[in-house]
Design a protein around this motif. Structure first.
Motif, short mmCIF file in Angstrom:
data_model
loop_
_atom_site.label_atom_id
_atom_site.label_comp_id
_atom_site.label_asym_id
_atom_site.label_seq_id
_atom_site.Cartn_x
_atom_site.Cartn_y
_atom_site.Cartn_z
N GLN A 26 0.80 -1.22 0.00
CA GLN A 26 0.00 0.00 0.00
C GLN A 26 0.84 1.27 0.00
O GLN A 26 0.35 2.35 -0.38
N LYS A 27 2.09 1.16 0.39
CA LYS A 27 2.96 2.33 0.49
C LYS A 27 3.58 2.74 -0.84
O LYS A 27 4.30 3.74 -0.90
N THR A 28 3.34 1.98 -1.90
CA THR A 28 3.95 2.29 -3.19
C THR A 28 2.96 2.04 -4.33
O THR A 28 2.04 1.23 -4.18
N VAL A 29 3.17 2.73 -5.45
CA VAL A 29 2.32 2.52 -6.62
C VAL A 29 2.91 1.41 -7.51
O VAL A 29 2.30 1.03 -8.51
N VAL A 30 4.06 0.91 -7.16
CA VAL A 30 4.72 -0.14 -7.94
C VAL A 30 4.04 -1.48 -7.67
O VAL A 30 3.84 -1.87 -6.51
N SER A 31 3.67 -2.17 -8.73
CA SER A 31 3.08 -3.50 -8.58
C SER A 31 4.18 -4.51 -8.30
O SER A 31 5.07 -4.72 -9.14
N PHE A 32 4.12 -5.14 -7.13
CA PHE A 32 5.16 -6.10 -6.77
C PHE A 32 5.25 -7.23 -7.79
O PHE A 32 6.34 -7.58 -8.24
N ARG A 33 4.13 -7.80 -8.15
CA ARG A 33 4.14 -8.96 -9.05
C ARG A 33 4.74 -8.61 -10.41
O ARG A 33 5.58 -9.32 -10.94
N GLU A 34 4.31 -7.48 -10.96
CA GLU A 34 4.79 -7.08 -12.29
C GLU A 34 6.29 -6.75 -12.24
O GLU A 34 7.06 -7.16 -13.11
N HIS A 35 6.68 -6.00 -11.21
CA HIS A 35 8.08 -5.60 -11.08
C HIS A 35 8.97 -6.82 -10.82
O HIS A 35 10.07 -6.94 -11.39
N ALA A 36 8.51 -7.72 -9.97
CA ALA A 36 9.30 -8.90 -9.62
C ALA A 36 9.51 -9.80 -10.84
O ALA A 36 10.64 -10.28 -11.07
N ARG A 37 8.47 -10.05 -11.59
CA ARG A 37 8.61 -10.91 -12.76
C ARG A 37 9.54 -10.28 -13.80
O ARG A 37 10.33 -10.97 -14.45
N ASP A 38 9.46 -8.97 -13.95
CA ASP A 38 10.34 -8.28 -14.90
C ASP A 38 11.80 -8.40 -14.48
O ASP A 38 12.68 -8.72 -15.30
N ARG A 39 12.07 -8.16 -13.20
CA ARG A 39 13.45 -8.22 -12.71
C ARG A 39 13.99 -9.64 -12.72
O ARG A 39 15.17 -9.86 -13.02
#
Length: 287
Positions: A26-39
């Motif tokens: 909730q503290k960020t607008v970054v989607s964890f799932r999307e960002h994690a899969r990309d990285r």
């Protein structure tokens, strides 16, 4: 007629990430799932490329591509890590120079690299001749023979600064703004496809005393002249993804793994009457 075969050991590389929890989401607008899969996708592709280049170069997996030591020993413990071998005698050369001019190719020896050992158009021509006369099997396309040479950005910069290379590319290829010299595209010169890649091994990250040259203080790079079947790879399917929840479904995690194996084929060479790396020549030069 003689036939040869080689054995490839296989192993698994794996990496995963885990979110701290619902509050962190909730503290960020970054989607964890999307960002994690990309990285993780980048991590997998990058590490496989690193291992391929180091296998071709004969550099142990305990080092990074820049010559520094890996902080994790995971890659060094892979089943095929012990199959990494130094370049064989007739597949290992140094570029040499004196007084600012290229002087030829000599037997590979990292201790003799100095600031004069830079890539030039003459070196590229000599390397093509070396590959052909030492029976490095070429790639075939349209009935013509080709070799692919992987160089670091610094190596390509050395070539671009060479007047003979400039003339060959600018006058021998398509004129105008689409000429590879200006676009930074892949250049083919004298049957040699010059391909720039930043993961080509170098010593810029190694500590002074662990580099190249007579005092182990000179930065060098190992360009790779590759022909047919330079690298053997056992590719066991697509990467496998797994997603899992932790801590009462408040903390998601994502993991990716890939099973594969690598080897640099070595077979008996009738020209040298010895076992040689089959499809790659290691080319040491200064960066």
């Amino acid at each position: 007629m003689m036939t040869y075969n080689d054995k490839i050991s296989i192993d698994l590389i794996s990496h995963g990430v885990r979110q701290k929890g619902k509050l962190a989401e909730q503290k960020t607008v970054v989607s964890f799932r999307e960002h994690a899969r990309d990285r993780l996708s980048y991590w997998l592709a990058n590490r496989m490329d690193q291992l391929m280049f180091q296998t071709l170069s004969g550099i142990a997996y305990s080092f990074n591509p820049d010559g520094s030591a890996r902080t994790s020993g995971a890659f060094a413990s892979l089943a095929f890590a012990s199959d990494v071998s130094a370049p064989t005698a007739n597949r290992h050369v140094n570029v040499t120079g004196a007084s600012g001019a290229y002087t030829g190719l000599v037997a590979g020896n990292t201790a003799t690299i100095d600031s004069e050992a830079v890539l030039t158009y003459e070196a590229i021509v000599d390397l093509g001749v070396y590959a052909k006369t030492n029976y490095v099997k070429p790639l075939m396309a349209g009935g013509k023979e080709y070799y692919v040479m992987f160089v670091r950005p610094e190596g390509l910069a050395q070539l671009k600064k060479d007047a003979d290379f400039q003339r060959a590319v600018v006058t021998g290829l398509e004129r105008g703004k689409m000429n590879p010299f200006f676009t930074g595209g892949t250049v083919t010169v004298d049957g040699m496809v010059i391909h720039e890649h930043r993961l080509v091994y170098n010593t810029k990250g190694a500590a002074s005393g662990s580099k190249w040259g007579s005092g182990s203080t000179v930065n060098g790079s190992r360009a790779l002249l590759c022909g047919s079947q330079a690298l053997g790879m056992a590719d066991l399917g697509t990467p496998e993804w797994a997603e899992k929840w932790f801590n009462y479904n408040s903390s998601p995690g994502i993991n990716v793994d890939k099973m594969f194996g690598l080897i640099k084929p070595k077979f008996y060479n009738t020209n040298t009457a010895s076992i040689e790396d089959f499809g790659v020549v290691a080319v040491n030069h200064y960066v």
